[in-house]
Design an enzyme around this catalytic site. Structure first.
Site, mmCIF file in Angstrom:
data_model
loop_
_atom_site.group_PDB
_atom_site.id
_atom_site.type_symbol
_atom_site.label_atom_id
_atom_site.label_comp_id
_atom_site.label_asym_id
_atom_site.label_seq_id
_atom_site.Cartn_x
_atom_site.Cartn_y
_atom_site.Cartn_z
ATOM 1 N N ASN A 284 0.881 -1.171 0.000
ATOM 2 C CA ASN A 284 0.000 0.000 0.000
ATOM 3 C C ASN A 284 0.917 1.219 0.000
ATOM 4 O OD1 ASN A 284 -1.797 2.021 0.529
ATOM 5 N ND2 ASN A 284 -2.740 1.039 2.316
ATOM 6 N N HIS B 18 -12.460 3.161 -0.369
ATOM 7 C CA HIS B 18 -12.471 2.174 0.728
ATOM 8 C C HIS B 18 -13.238 0.915 0.315
ATOM 9 C CE1 HIS B 18 -12.261 5.648 3.930
ATOM 10 N NE2 HIS B 18 -11.049 5.180 3.685
ATOM 11 N N VAL C 81 -11.698 4.219 14.281
ATOM 12 C CA VAL C 81 -12.723 4.805 15.148
ATOM 13 C C VAL C 81 -13.873 3.814 15.343
ATOM 14 C CG1 VAL C 81 -14.392 6.688 15.385
ATOM 15 C CG2 VAL C 81 -12.121 7.149 14.430
ATOM 16 N N GLY D 99 -9.689 8.607 7.312
ATOM 17 C CA GLY D 99 -10.686 8.820 6.257
ATOM 18 C C GLY D 99 -11.931 8.047 6.669
ATOM 19 N N GLU E 159 -8.084 -5.015 5.184
ATOM 20 C CA GLU E 159 -7.911 -4.737 3.761
ATOM 21 C C GLU E 159 -6.747 -5.533 3.168
ATOM 22 O OE1 GLU E 159 -8.323 -0.569 5.094
ATOM 23 O OE2 GLU E 159 -8.999 -0.179 3.059
ATOM 24 N N ARG F 227 -10.673 15.943 6.640
ATOM 25 C CA ARG F 227 -11.506 16.351 5.493
ATOM 26 C C ARG F 227 -12.896 16.769 5.955
ATOM 27 N NH1 ARG F 227 -10.287 10.916 2.921
ATOM 28 N NH2 ARG F 227 -8.120 11.138 2.284
ATOM 29 N N LEU G 147 -14.976 3.997 9.606
ATOM 30 C CA LEU G 147 -14.593 5.237 10.288
ATOM 31 C C LEU G 147 -13.129 5.160 10.715
ATOM 32 C CD1 LEU G 147 -17.756 5.491 12.606
ATOM 33 C CD2 LEU G 147 -17.486 6.333 10.260
ATOM 34 N N ARG H 229 -2.532 -2.086 -3.507
ATOM 35 C CA ARG H 229 -3.734 -1.285 -3.339
ATOM 36 C C ARG H 229 -3.636 -0.103 -4.298
ATOM 37 N NH1 ARG H 229 -5.080 3.194 1.106
ATOM 38 N NH2 ARG H 229 -7.238 3.487 0.543
#
Ligand code: ADP
Length: 435
Positions: A12, A185, A336, A217, A389, A246, A214, A96
């Site tokens: 990644n 995502h 999160v 990003g 991921e 963001r 969460l 990725r």
């Protein structure tokens, strides 16, 4: 498995960092993982953790000028553990890639044409695709003989219907500049929606899930029967939820207003909305742990940031509930979502009429396992489902290359794709992901 290479290296690559994991796909186990950060700066850092023999993390603090040097250093660390990139057991490298546009609806074996297409998408992913390409080119020069696979963040969302993917702007202008909602995502949304079905003892085709990814990003998605029907990120990862730095959704007129009234340039507004907004813009911190600590101490800015974050999250839960009509589960994931019990509690609070509730005791449990946190009486399951991921990228990479072929796990996929602006993937992405 003797003789058949089963290892997959997952890369990644960011603009100044490379995260990696080496997995053995005979059983999905992790052999090593690490991170190179601050590439190109004076104090680059490589942290490498071998996982197969219980060895501790090794750290290198030395200047690493570019991605080529970063991968060389990673290769050396892996070789020191007997896991070198020249090993015959390495089956493939999975990358990725953030933006695959409409063309890449599935993981794809990388060749020159694929690289050219990823490059063509740089205008819609100026921060991410160039960094991803650096990683791809470097890995290809290190092991030109090895299959390398691109796994796209956008792919899972290519099943979105036009009604969700189109912005209501002039069609010719939008099409000329490839402006539409792509979503990101996707690897996480695919993995988590499937794991949520598994947690409920159902097949992905049987359930409708709202996934709330969460992290720093953040994005939400509405997944009907294993296929994404809406997601909160759009042309870029800026749209949607309030994130670490963001803004998420703002009135687009904010941008002209800033230009006309504050004299800001497009680049300055870009930096404002992507880097100096969201939680950091609202209260100066983007780490939810710190924000909660400040809220508990009575800090008003932190409380405002938390409230704006939760309000937006709740709006998306409601919106996707309406999009899906029937919801079987709401799944929280990423840094999160997996760790911040107060966020889960506040986002679901007051939604009992929708069949949604959180059990305080279950919500307080800390665990790395997927788990249901709603009370038994609740009509809709609320779940915490840790994302993975890297495992998903490794699975898809392996399924497309030698390992998958031997198991008959997937068909083709190289360089394919639907093209055009239909937005409807020709095949069921969820089935591919299942491979
Ligand atoms: P990304 O991959 O987008 O960088 P992650 O999914 O790793 O992000 O999430 C990182 C974020 O997770 C941190 O910025 C922090 O806000 C949050 N986080 C991590 N651990 C906790 C925790 N124990 N409690 C609350 N929030 C946490």
């Amino acid at each position: 498995m003797t003789g058949t290479p089963t290892r997959v290296l997952v890369l990644n690559s960011g603009s100044s960092s490379v995260k990696y994991q080496l997995l053995d796909m005979s059983d999905g186990s992790r052999l090593a993982q690490g991170l190179v950060e601050r590439i190109g700066e004076e104090t680059s850092r490589l942290a490498h953790t071998p996982l197969h023999d219980g060895g501790g993390t090794r750290e290198r603090l030395a200047p690493i000028p570019d991605h080529a040097a970063a991968l060389e250093a990673v290769a050396e660390e892996l070789a020191a553990d007997g896991l070198g990139l020249d090993s015959p057991e390495l089956a493939a490298i999975g990358h990725r890639v953030v933006h695959g546009g409409l063309r890449f609806t599935e993981p794809t074996v990388i060749d020159d044409e694929v690289i050219a297409e990823i490059e063509r998408l740089v205008p819609v992913a100026p921060l991410h695709n160039p960094a991803n390409l650096l990683g791809i080119r470097t890995a290809m020069s290190l092991r030109p003989d090895l299959p390398q696979v691109a796994v796209f963040d956008t792919a899972f969302h290519t099943t979105m219907p036009e009604s969700a993917a189109r912005y209501a702007i002039d069609v010719e202008t939008a099409d000329a500049h490839r402006i539409r909602r792509y979503g990101f995502h996707g690897t996480s949304h695919a993995y988590v929606s499937r794991e949520t079905a598994r947690l409920l003892g159902k097949e992905p085709e049987e359930v409708n899930v709202i996934v709330l990814h969460l992290g720093n990003g953040a994005s939400a998605s509405a997944v009907r029967g294993g296929r994404c029907v809406d997601t909160s990120m759009g042309l870029t990862p800026l749209e949607g939820l309030v994130m670490g730095t963001r803004s998420g959704d703002v009135d687009p007129a904010v941008t002209f207003h800033l230009k006309r009234v504050a004299g800001m340039s497009a680049d300055e507004i870009d930096v404002l909305l992507n880097k100096r907004s969201g939680l950091v813009g609202l209260c100066g911190d983007n780490d939810m742990r710190e924000i909660r600590r400040r809220v508990d101490e009575g800090d008003e800015r932190a409380a405002l940031a938390f409230d704006v974050y939760i309000h937006r999250l709740k709006k998306y839960i409601g919106a996707y509930y309406a999009v899906l009509g029937r919801v079987d589960a709401v799944a929280f994931t990423a840094g999160v979502g997996e760790n911040a019990a107060p966020v889960r509690e506040a986002a679901i609070a007051g939604l009992e009429e929708l069949g949604l509730a959180v059990d305080a005791g279950l919500n307080a449990v800390r665990s790395g396992e997927a788990r249901v946190i709603s009370p038994e009486y609740a009509r809709v399951a609320v779940a915490v489902v840790p994302t993975d991921e890297e495992l998903e990228i490794a699975r898809q990479t392996f399924a497309l290359t030698a390992g998958g072929a031997t198991e008959g796990a997937t068909e083709g996929g190289s360089g394919g794709g639907s093209g055009g602006m239909s937005g409807n993937a020709p095949e069921n992405t969820a089935e591919k992901v299942n491979a």
